[in-house]
Scaffold this active site. Sequence first.
Site: not given
Ligand code: CP
Ligand code: NVA
Length: 303
Positions: A104, A131, A134, A222, A262, A290
């Site tokens: 990440r 993502h 997701q 989101d 999400c 997920r």
């Molecule tokens: N939706 C998602 O990726 O959640 P987290 O940021 O908690 O991993």
């Molecule tokens: N768009 C958001 C998604 C989090 C799961 C971010 O990148 O923070």
Amino acid sequence: MLRHLATLADWNSQDIWETLELAAHLKREHRAGISHQPVLEGMTLGMVFQKPSLRTRVSFEVGMNQLGGRALYIGPDEIKLGQRETTEDIAIVLSRYVDGIMARVFGHEVIEELARHATVPVINGLSDLYHPCQALGDMLTIWEKRRTLEGLALTFVGDGNNVAHSLIIACAKLGLSFRIACPRGHEPDGKVVAYAQKEGGQVEIMHNVREAAQGADVLYTDVWTSMGQENEATERDNVFQGFTVDEPLLSTANDGCILLHCLPAHYGEELTYEASRHQASAIFDQAENRLHAQKAALVRLLG
Ligand code: CP
Ligand code: NVA
């Protein structure tokens, strides 16, 4: 054999469908209390995080355990991706220890760099551009709830961000039409839209939330400010006024429309708490999925 999951553009529609089918199978087994074959026994997933996470971290770790393997959490202060040594060297060294890398990151180019130099599969656990994990869980959720994907209309309300980009690609590959209602200046990346259209996807960009919600089978939202954009939060709070998914908006969508987010959610901003608890909301099934979708991806990439 699938090599990486940096973006869903790496996978064709058959790859995605086979992953969803495997995910549904693994979910049924899990729900029935049947232990899975330990297909990842002896394997370790290295999980590199530059940003916080609840769902991604826990679902990957639990998923590896359930498949007989293990996961190693490597937090932002440990390897200091991009600061302490090159991403290239990190990819090469990690590949000597682990059987897969889930990362990440801030910039998507870090995922690409890891994928270029790793000799084990690299999974994008969220970058500023995509993502994909997701979107896999999202498609599994829509398929479960609606028994089909082809021909459904998905409307995304909010920022043309990483989550929106992966949905655009997933919709194009699986036959859903995609529409976004966003403020001007927050449209999805033109290259992602062009890629989806080349793949046969329908992508519509609108600025009126009510019009965009009409005819929707799935309403998705989101956060207005993604991780890494915190210094724009005040400005974004202003620009996104009116882009809130609430119960009146849900009632303008098609009968049987499902609501997705999400998570994490900022109630009162992009989504009202009441809408999140409405019978149309599938946000917690979506969070659960997920786990099942990523287990399937892990089997296909590492197994
Ligand atoms: N939706 C998602 O990726 O959640 P987290 O940021 O908690 O991993
Ligand atoms: N768009 C958001 C998604 C989090 C799961 C971010 O990148 O923070």
